[in-house]
Scaffold this motif. Sequence first.
Motif, PDB file in Angstrom:
ATOM      1  N   LEU A   4       5.466   2.895   3.314  1.00  0.00           N
ATOM      2  CA  LEU A   4       4.585   1.892   2.571  1.00  0.00           C
ATOM      3  C   LEU A   4       4.149   0.686   3.733  1.00  0.00           C
ATOM      4  O   LEU A   4       4.846   0.878   4.866  1.00  0.00           O
ATOM      5  CB  LEU A   4       5.515   1.145   1.729  1.00  0.00           C
ATOM      6  CG  LEU A   4       6.213   1.779   0.313  1.00  0.00           C
ATOM      7  CD1 LEU A   4       7.341   1.244  -0.127  1.00  0.00           C
ATOM      8  CD2 LEU A   4       5.090   2.015  -0.475  1.00  0.00           C
ATOM      9  N   GLU A   5       3.131   0.337   3.490  1.00  0.00           N
ATOM     10  CA  GLU A   5       2.539  -0.764   4.386  1.00  0.00           C
ATOM     11  C   GLU A   5       2.660  -2.002   3.445  1.00  0.00           C
ATOM     12  O   GLU A   5       2.061  -2.152   2.215  1.00  0.00           O
ATOM     13  CB  GLU A   5       1.252  -0.368   4.979  1.00  0.00           C
ATOM     14  CG  GLU A   5       1.315   0.623   5.775  1.00  0.00           C
ATOM     15  CD  GLU A   5       2.043   0.093   7.255  1.00  0.00           C
ATOM     16  OE1 GLU A   5       1.835  -1.038   7.487  1.00  0.00           O
ATOM     17  OE2 GLU A   5       2.599   1.159   7.755  1.00  0.00           O
ATOM     18  N   GLN A  45      -2.164   7.722  -6.603  1.00  0.00           N
ATOM     19  CA  GLN A  45      -3.575   8.039  -6.283  1.00  0.00           C
ATOM     20  C   GLN A  45      -4.474   6.948  -7.072  1.00  0.00           C
ATOM     21  O   GLN A  45      -3.956   6.236  -7.861  1.00  0.00           O
ATOM     22  CB  GLN A  45      -3.819   9.516  -7.372  1.00  0.00           C
ATOM     23  CG  GLN A  45      -2.576  10.479  -7.119  1.00  0.00           C
ATOM     24  CD  GLN A  45      -3.440  11.497  -6.452  1.00  0.00           C
ATOM     25  OE1 GLN A  45      -4.424  12.138  -6.491  1.00  0.00           O
ATOM     26  NE2 GLN A  45      -2.554  12.264  -5.322  1.00  0.00           N
ATOM     27  N   PRO A  46      -5.667   6.977  -6.748  1.00  0.00           N
ATOM     28  CA  PRO A  46      -6.739   5.979  -7.419  1.00  0.00           C
ATOM     29  C   PRO A  46      -6.761   5.986  -8.823  1.00  0.00           C
ATOM     30  O   PRO A  46      -6.660   7.030  -9.474  1.00  0.00           O
ATOM     31  CB  PRO A  46      -7.974   6.426  -6.668  1.00  0.00           C
ATOM     32  CG  PRO A  46      -7.602   6.995  -5.275  1.00  0.00           C
ATOM     33  CD  PRO A  46      -6.528   7.590  -5.648  1.00  0.00           C
ATOM     34  N   GLY A  47      -6.333   4.819  -9.483  1.00  0.00           N
ATOM     35  CA  GLY A  47      -6.514   4.803 -10.946  1.00  0.00           C
ATOM     36  C   GLY A  47      -5.064   5.212 -11.557  1.00  0.00           C
ATOM     37  O   GLY A  47      -5.134   4.819 -12.880  1.00  0.00           O
ATOM     38  N   GLN A  51       0.746  -1.020   0.040  1.00  0.00           N
ATOM     39  CA  GLN A  51      -0.157   0.013   0.000  1.00  0.00           C
ATOM     40  C   GLN A  51       0.797   1.240   0.098  1.00  0.00           C
ATOM     41  O   GLN A  51       1.569   1.528   0.791  1.00  0.00           O
ATOM     42  CB  GLN A  51      -0.995  -0.009   1.221  1.00  0.00           C
ATOM     43  CG  GLN A  51      -1.919  -1.032   1.340  1.00  0.00           C
ATOM     44  CD  GLN A  51      -2.639  -1.403   2.657  1.00  0.00           C
ATOM     45  OE1 GLN A  51      -2.403  -0.339   3.543  1.00  0.00           O
ATOM     46  NE2 GLN A  51      -3.355  -2.297   3.022  1.00  0.00           N
ATOM     47  N   TRP A  52       0.671   2.046  -1.136  1.00  0.00           N
ATOM     48  CA  TRP A  52       1.414   3.551  -1.054  1.00  0.00           C
ATOM     49  C   TRP A  52       0.499   4.655  -0.574  1.00  0.00           C
ATOM     50  O   TRP A  52      -0.502   4.427  -0.499  1.00  0.00           O
ATOM     51  CB  TRP A  52       1.650   3.658  -2.629  1.00  0.00           C
ATOM     52  CG  TRP A  52       2.815   2.967  -3.272  1.00  0.00           C
ATOM     53  CD1 TRP A  52       4.111   3.137  -3.473  1.00  0.00           C
ATOM     54  CD2 TRP A  52       2.501   1.367  -3.845  1.00  0.00           C
ATOM     55  NE1 TRP A  52       4.645   2.330  -4.308  1.00  0.00           N
ATOM     56  CE2 TRP A  52       4.007   1.179  -4.400  1.00  0.00           C
ATOM     57  CE3 TRP A  52       1.610   0.672  -3.962  1.00  0.00           C
ATOM     58  CZ2 TRP A  52       4.083  -0.098  -4.864  1.00  0.00           C
ATOM     59  CZ3 TRP A  52       1.905  -0.635  -4.529  1.00  0.00           C
ATOM     60  CH2 TRP A  52       2.973  -1.029  -4.974  1.00  0.00           C
ATOM     61  N   PRO A  53       1.270   5.461  -0.058  1.00  0.00           N
ATOM     62  CA  PRO A  53       0.546   6.594   0.675  1.00  0.00           C
ATOM     63  C   PRO A  53      -0.316   7.498  -0.508  1.00  0.00           C
ATOM     64  O   PRO A  53       0.206   7.356  -1.687  1.00  0.00           O
ATOM     65  CB  PRO A  53       1.806   7.678   0.673  1.00  0.00           C
ATOM     66  CG  PRO A  53       3.068   6.932   0.998  1.00  0.00           C
ATOM     67  CD  PRO A  53       2.852   5.622   0.215  1.00  0.00           C
ATOM     68  N   LEU A  83       8.803   1.576  -3.626  1.00  0.00           N
ATOM     69  CA  LEU A  83       9.028   0.069  -3.146  1.00  0.00           C
ATOM     70  C   LEU A  83      10.278  -0.463  -3.982  1.00  0.00           C
ATOM     71  O   LEU A  83      10.196  -0.461  -5.113  1.00  0.00           O
ATOM     72  CB  LEU A  83       7.697  -0.794  -3.602  1.00  0.00           C
ATOM     73  CG  LEU A  83       7.926  -2.103  -3.065  1.00  0.00           C
ATOM     74  CD1 LEU A  83       8.135  -2.423  -1.567  1.00  0.00           C
ATOM     75  CD2 LEU A  83       6.363  -2.960  -3.706  1.00  0.00           C
ATOM     76  N   ARG A  84      11.100  -0.871  -3.247  1.00  0.00           N
ATOM     77  CA  ARG A  84      12.553  -1.538  -3.824  1.00  0.00           C
ATOM     78  C   ARG A  84      12.359  -2.990  -3.780  1.00  0.00           C
ATOM     79  O   ARG A  84      12.372  -3.440  -2.596  1.00  0.00           O
ATOM     80  CB  ARG A  84      13.951  -0.979  -3.192  1.00  0.00           C
ATOM     81  CG  ARG A  84      13.948   0.601  -3.264  1.00  0.00           C
ATOM     82  CD  ARG A  84      15.250   1.428  -2.383  1.00  0.00           C
ATOM     83  NE  ARG A  84      15.406   1.041  -1.120  1.00  0.00           N
ATOM     84  CZ  ARG A  84      14.391   1.766  -0.190  1.00  0.00           C
ATOM     85  NH1 ARG A  84      13.598   2.864  -0.674  1.00  0.00           N
ATOM     86  NH2 ARG A  84      14.470   1.651   1.071  1.00  0.00           N
ATOM     87  N   VAL A  85      12.584  -3.602  -4.584  1.00  0.00           N
ATOM     88  CA  VAL A  85      12.770  -5.108  -4.921  1.00  0.00           C
ATOM     89  C   VAL A  85      13.524  -5.693  -5.426  1.00  0.00           C
ATOM     90  O   VAL A  85      14.590  -4.907  -6.180  1.00  0.00           O
ATOM     91  CB  VAL A  85      11.527  -5.647  -5.424  1.00  0.00           C
ATOM     92  CG1 VAL A  85       9.924  -5.184  -4.843  1.00  0.00           C
ATOM     93  CG2 VAL A  85      11.295  -5.036  -7.003  1.00  0.00           C
ATOM     94  N   GLY A  86      14.505  -6.849  -4.917  1.00  0.00           N
ATOM     95  CA  GLY A  86      15.357  -7.289  -5.714  1.00  0.00           C
ATOM     96  C   GLY A  86      15.146  -8.938  -5.749  1.00  0.00           C
ATOM     97  O   GLY A  86      14.377  -9.542  -5.282  1.00  0.00           O
ATOM     98  N   ASP A  87      16.352  -9.506  -6.396  1.00  0.00           N
ATOM     99  CA  ASP A  87      16.699 -10.867  -6.286  1.00  0.00           C
ATOM    100  C   ASP A  87      17.817 -11.473  -6.206  1.00  0.00           C
ATOM    101  O   ASP A  87      18.307 -12.391  -6.622  1.00  0.00           O
ATOM    102  CB  ASP A  87      15.739 -11.510  -7.659  1.00  0.00           C
ATOM    103  CG  ASP A  87      16.811 -11.100  -8.882  1.00  0.00           C
ATOM    104  OD1 ASP A  87      17.675 -10.066  -8.616  1.00  0.00           O
ATOM    105  OD2 ASP A  87      16.998 -11.901  -9.805  1.00  0.00           O
TER     106      ASP A  87
END
Length: 163
Positions: A147-148, A43-45, A36-38, A109-113
């Motif tokens: 972020l949540e 924004q929605p959509g 979940q982003w602030p 949001l930072r993602v990695g592998d």
Amino acid sequence: MAVLAGIAAAATTARADASAPELKARIIVRALLFAQWPAAVLQPGQTLVMCLAEEHPLAGAVARQDGQMINGHRLQLRRGATDPSKQCHVALVGPNERAPMAQRRHGLLRVGDVLGGLKDDVMVNVQVELGRVVFDVNLKAAREDGLEIDTRLLRLARFVQQD
């Protein structure tokens, strides 16, 4: 529940019909359903933009996920973004780069592998361990950046860093 089952099934074993990069990409995209982003950031959509380096090993697999709907947001991939902190909601951090402080931004949001990815302030890190695709979550870093992460995803994680 079907999405959670999909994440659990993908995380269980690397099947013969899907490569490790494909499974990692699917888990990363499905994990976005539980972030979940602030409201001021997403924004929605609004289009959910994921940035990744052109040469990232998951680039092709993630590109096949482009256009998916994530909680009312169309996923758009942006390759070769020079500064993800200004253009993106998600940054896929590559194996040869750290999540630089310049990328630290409220709502990114930072993602990695990569092995030990959480040490580099990656928030969701997906990797193969003993033939299984697993993921870890750095909840502390996510919350610090606004972020949540839904507890349903946290329950499926191999490891959750909270402090």
